[in-house]
Scaffold this active site. Structure first.
Site, PDB file in Angstrom:
ATOM      1  N   ARG A 119      36.569  58.260  50.713  1.00 48.46           N
ATOM      2  CA  ARG A 119      36.238  56.879  51.042  1.00 48.46           C
ATOM      3  C   ARG A 119      36.891  56.542  52.389  1.00 48.46           C
ATOM      4  O   ARG A 119      38.079  56.775  52.589  1.00 48.46           O
ATOM      5  CB  ARG A 119      36.802  55.952  49.973  1.00 48.46           C
ATOM      6  CG  ARG A 119      36.574  54.521  50.330  1.00 48.46           C
ATOM      7  CD  ARG A 119      37.239  53.588  49.368  1.00 48.46           C
ATOM      8  NE  ARG A 119      37.008  52.226  49.828  1.00 48.46           N
ATOM      9  CZ  ARG A 119      37.816  51.222  49.563  1.00 48.46           C
ATOM     10  NH1 ARG A 119      38.889  51.411  48.835  1.00 48.46           N
ATOM     11  NH2 ARG A 119      37.539  50.020  50.008  1.00 48.46           N
ATOM     12  N   LYS A 148      44.144  58.078  45.521  1.00 47.59           N
ATOM     13  CA  LYS A 148      43.463  58.087  44.220  1.00 47.59           C
ATOM     14  C   LYS A 148      42.468  59.237  44.216  1.00 47.59           C
ATOM     15  O   LYS A 148      41.892  59.543  45.269  1.00 47.59           O
ATOM     16  CB  LYS A 148      42.688  56.779  44.020  1.00 47.59           C
ATOM     17  CG  LYS A 148      43.570  55.581  43.808  1.00 47.59           C
ATOM     18  CD  LYS A 148      42.702  54.373  43.435  1.00 47.59           C
ATOM     19  CE  LYS A 148      43.454  53.097  43.736  1.00 47.59           C
ATOM     20  NZ  LYS A 148      42.661  52.012  44.250  1.00 47.59           N
ATOM     21  N   GLY A 199      37.216  40.900  43.320  1.00 43.10           N
ATOM     22  CA  GLY A 199      38.420  41.530  42.772  1.00 43.10           C
ATOM     23  C   GLY A 199      39.597  40.917  43.501  1.00 43.10           C
ATOM     24  O   GLY A 199      39.590  39.708  43.772  1.00 43.10           O
ATOM     25  N   ASN A 200      40.583  41.716  43.866  1.00 45.04           N
ATOM     26  CA  ASN A 200      41.656  41.195  44.721  1.00 45.04           C
ATOM     27  C   ASN A 200      41.094  40.753  46.056  1.00 45.04           C
ATOM     28  O   ASN A 200      41.313  39.654  46.517  1.00 45.04           O
ATOM     29  CB  ASN A 200      42.689  42.299  44.978  1.00 45.04           C
ATOM     30  CG  ASN A 200      43.794  42.236  43.974  1.00 45.04           C
ATOM     31  OD1 ASN A 200      44.169  41.162  43.539  1.00 45.04           O
ATOM     32  ND2 ASN A 200      44.306  43.396  43.610  1.00 45.04           N
ATOM     33  N   ASN A 226      40.405  58.783  47.623  1.00 43.52           N
ATOM     34  CA  ASN A 226      40.547  57.501  48.305  1.00 43.52           C
ATOM     35  C   ASN A 226      42.002  57.422  48.777  1.00 43.52           C
ATOM     36  O   ASN A 226      42.903  57.150  47.996  1.00 43.52           O
ATOM     37  CB  ASN A 226      40.223  56.377  47.315  1.00 43.52           C
ATOM     38  CG  ASN A 226      40.283  55.004  47.943  1.00 43.52           C
ATOM     39  OD1 ASN A 226      40.708  54.850  49.090  1.00 43.52           O
ATOM     40  ND2 ASN A 226      39.858  54.000  47.194  1.00 43.52           N
ATOM     41  N   GLU A 279      32.488  52.746  42.619  1.00 48.68           N
ATOM     42  CA  GLU A 279      32.393  53.235  43.998  1.00 48.68           C
ATOM     43  C   GLU A 279      32.563  54.749  44.057  1.00 48.68           C
ATOM     44  O   GLU A 279      31.918  55.425  44.850  1.00 48.68           O
ATOM     45  CB  GLU A 279      33.457  52.539  44.856  1.00 48.68           C
ATOM     46  CG  GLU A 279      33.096  51.084  45.117  1.00 48.68           C
ATOM     47  CD  GLU A 279      34.282  50.185  45.392  1.00 48.68           C
ATOM     48  OE1 GLU A 279      35.098  49.976  44.466  1.00 48.68           O
ATOM     49  OE2 GLU A 279      34.406  49.704  46.525  1.00 48.68           O
ATOM     50  N   ARG A 333      44.079  36.375  50.501  1.00 48.82           N
ATOM     51  CA  ARG A 333      43.453  36.099  51.798  1.00 48.82           C
ATOM     52  C   ARG A 333      42.773  34.741  51.769  1.00 48.82           C
ATOM     53  O   ARG A 333      42.193  34.349  50.758  1.00 48.82           O
ATOM     54  CB  ARG A 333      42.401  37.160  52.140  1.00 48.82           C
ATOM     55  CG  ARG A 333      42.970  38.539  52.355  1.00 48.82           C
ATOM     56  CD  ARG A 333      41.900  39.450  52.974  1.00 48.82           C
ATOM     57  NE  ARG A 333      42.310  40.835  52.879  1.00 48.82           N
ATOM     58  CZ  ARG A 333      41.653  41.765  52.183  1.00 48.82           C
ATOM     59  NH1 ARG A 333      40.543  41.468  51.537  1.00 48.82           N
ATOM     60  NH2 ARG A 333      42.093  42.995  52.148  1.00 48.82           N
ATOM     61  N   HIS A 378      33.194  46.640  51.271  1.00 51.40           N
ATOM     62  CA  HIS A 378      32.762  46.844  49.874  1.00 51.40           C
ATOM     63  C   HIS A 378      31.309  47.316  49.792  1.00 51.40           C
ATOM     64  O   HIS A 378      30.649  47.130  48.757  1.00 51.40           O
ATOM     65  CB  HIS A 378      32.848  45.543  49.045  1.00 51.40           C
ATOM     66  CG  HIS A 378      34.235  45.008  48.851  1.00 51.40           C
ATOM     67  ND1 HIS A 378      34.494  43.653  48.845  1.00 51.40           N
ATOM     68  CD2 HIS A 378      35.419  45.612  48.643  1.00 51.40           C
ATOM     69  CE1 HIS A 378      35.788  43.456  48.647  1.00 51.40           C
ATOM     70  NE2 HIS A 378      36.368  44.636  48.527  1.00 51.40           N
ATOM     71  N   VAL A 391      37.582  40.450  38.830  1.00 50.09           N
ATOM     72  CA  VAL A 391      37.327  39.076  38.379  1.00 50.09           C
ATOM     73  C   VAL A 391      35.877  38.953  37.885  1.00 50.09           C
ATOM     74  O   VAL A 391      35.617  38.416  36.805  1.00 50.09           O
ATOM     75  CB  VAL A 391      37.594  38.065  39.520  1.00 50.09           C
ATOM     76  CG1 VAL A 391      37.270  36.644  39.073  1.00 50.09           C
ATOM     77  CG2 VAL A 391      39.043  38.151  39.995  1.00 50.09           C
ATOM     78  N   GLY A 392      34.957  39.479  38.644  1.00 52.29           N
ATOM     79  CA  GLY A 392      33.533  39.354  38.309  1.00 52.29           C
ATOM     80  C   GLY A 392      33.187  39.985  36.973  1.00 52.29           C
ATOM     81  O   GLY A 392      32.363  39.463  36.225  1.00 52.29           O
ATOM     82  N   GLU A 393      33.826  41.112  36.673  1.00 56.50           N
ATOM     83  CA  GLU A 393      33.519  41.801  35.408  1.00 56.50           C
ATOM     84  C   GLU A 393      34.247  41.194  34.223  1.00 56.50           C
ATOM     85  O   GLU A 393      33.777  41.278  33.092  1.00 56.50           O
ATOM     86  CB  GLU A 393      33.923  43.293  35.516  1.00 56.50           C
ATOM     87  CG  GLU A 393      33.026  44.086  36.442  1.00 56.50           C
ATOM     88  CD  GLU A 393      33.595  45.454  36.799  1.00 56.50           C
ATOM     89  OE1 GLU A 393      34.286  46.059  35.954  1.00 56.50           O
ATOM     90  OE2 GLU A 393      33.361  45.907  37.924  1.00 56.50           O
ATOM     91  N   ASP A 422      46.718  36.589  40.951  1.00 62.36           N
ATOM     92  CA  ASP A 422      45.941  37.221  39.885  1.00 62.36           C
ATOM     93  C   ASP A 422      45.169  36.157  39.095  1.00 62.36           C
ATOM     94  O   ASP A 422      45.770  35.215  38.570  1.00 62.36           O
ATOM     95  CB  ASP A 422      46.909  37.982  38.965  1.00 62.36           C
ATOM     96  CG  ASP A 422      46.163  38.888  37.995  1.00 62.36           C
ATOM     97  OD1 ASP A 422      45.228  38.405  37.328  1.00 62.36           O
ATOM     98  OD2 ASP A 422      46.531  40.062  37.901  1.00 62.36           O
TER      99      ASP A 422
END
Ligand code: ADP
Length: 401
Positions: A91, A14, A210-211, A7, A385, A241, A180, A332-334, A283
């Site tokens: 990616r 990454k 997430g962010n 990525n 991902e 954003r 995403h 955030v979701g996790e 955050d």
């Protein structure tokens, strides 16, 4: 088959090395500050000690060479030789309308990704750098590209078009593309598997928060609507954003504040969202800490964030005429039980009921947080991902052998 997933960003890269016989991760890591004199390579071989190295890495070809050195290093390596890597998956953020799925890299595919630079000026150019760098370091090794937009190519015209002069679509391809996609596709599949139900029968709302944050309506296994648009700015309120706002706000503020295009862009992408409203952080951990301490700005930021998430869930339930499953994923979701709790608290009209104890459980595995009485299954599914890209790479390379 062993394969490398990459990525590439403009100044970072990454990577994860997979053994596809059991989909295990042999090593992963990150090169940061590419192009600066003190670049940092962090290499994490599975079962061995993590290693960090600071050196001058001026471009992506050197970055990948250093990664390959680490992967074959006597002490920190996991491979005997680079030749063991039989494929590379990349990616790529924007696949425009050309790519409805992942693709084997050819010169035409690269040319198409280049044609899409206009639509993703920050993201597609480094992806090409990553592909070229991998080709230079591993000549002859097949490469595959996986696009963040591809999963959303199933949206209907009535969903992806904006109600603006049609010539803008014809001339510049201005439309909703979403993002995403790899994550939304992955978690919706895992959700169906977890529930042991055919995905074709399910109406799923996937919340990747997430962010960056986006939500997708997945009906019958395909994306039928998604909250990000031409760019990742549309939709939910995010870390920095704005998400949705009256488009006239932009021209009004540009006029009043005498902002240039790039200043307006930066205001909406980098200085808005949670950061702007809390005045302190993008955050979610800081926001919920601030809220617990009674800070009114953090509280307002949280309430706006949660309210907008809930409105989108309602609109996708309306779009699909119902919802069977809601999935929370990404940072955030996790991890944020309070975000999930507050969102679900106000979805009782859909028959959503979550179990407060299950909601608090922390685990790296897919899990249900709804009660047996809930009319909607609410799941927390860690996204992956890289694994999705590895699977696509493996499949496409096999098909083309
Ligand atoms: P990216 O969009 O950069 O891939 P991630 O999906 O990793 O981001 O999400 C990063 C965000 O997740 C952080 O900014 C933070 O707000 C949030 N986050 C991470 N851990 C927690 C946690 N324990 N509680 C609440 N939020 C968290």
């Amino acid at each position: 088959m062993k394969l490398l997933v990459i990525n590439a960003g403009s100044s970072s890269l990454k990577y994860q090395l997979y053994d596809m016989t059991d989909e295990s991760v042999l090593a992963k890591g990150l090169v940061e500050r590419i192009g600066m004199d003190s670049s940092i390579l962090t290499h994490k071989p599975t079962g061995k000690e993590e290693v960090t190295e600071v050196s001058e890495i001026l471009e992506h070809t050197t970055a990948i060479r250093k990664v390959l050195e680490k992967l074959t290093d006597k002490e920190h390596g996991v491979l005997e030789s680079v030749e063991e890597i039989q494929a590379v998956g990349h990616r790529v953020v924007h696949g425009g309308e050309a790519f409805k799925g992942s693709a084997l890299v050819t010169s035409e595919v690269k040319a198409e990704i280049r044609r899409l630079f206009d639509l993703a000026p920050l993201h597609n150019p480094p992806a090409i750098l990553g592909i070229n760098a991998a080709e230079k370091n591993m000549p002859g090794v097949p490469q595959v590209v996986a696009f963040d937009t591809a999963f959303h190519q199933t949206m209907e015209e009535k969903v992806y078009l904006y109600p603006i002069p049609k010539v803008l679509y014809k001339k510049h391809r201005v439309r909703r593309y979403g993002a995403h996609g790899t994550s939304h596709q992955y978690v919706s599949k895992v959700a169906a598997d977890y529930l042991n139900r055919p995905i074709e029968d399910l109406k799923i709302i996937t919340c990747h928060i997430g962010n960056g944050a986006s939500m997708t309506a997945v009906q019958g296994g395909v994306s039928t609507d998604t909250s990000m648009g031409l760019t990742p700015l549309e939709g939910l309120m995010m870390g920095t954003r704005s998400g949705d706002l009256d488009p006239a706000v932009v021209t009004f503020v540009m006029n009043k504040e005498e902002l240039s295009l790039s200043e307006a862009n930066s205001m909406l992408n980098k200085h808005s969202g949670l950061l702007a409203i809390s005045g302190s952080s993008s955050d979610m951990r800081d926001i919920t800490d601030g809220m617990a301490e009674g800070d009114p700005n953090s509280t307002l930021a949280f309430e706006m964030y949660e309210y907008r998430l809930r409105k989108y869930i309602g609109s996708y339930a309306a779009a699909m005429n119902g919802v069977d499953v809601i999935v929370f994923t990404a940072g955030v979701g996790e991890n944020s039980a309070i975000v999930r709790e507050k969102v679900c608290e106000n979805l009782t009209y859909l028959g959503v009921e979550i179990d407060p104890e299950l909601n608090k459980v922390r685990s790296g595995d897919p899990r249900r947080i709804s009660t047996p009485n809930s009319k909607v299954e609410v799941l927390v599914i860690p996204t992956n991902e890289e694994l999705m890209i590895a699977r696509d790479t493996y499949r496409i390379v096999q098909e083309n052998q």
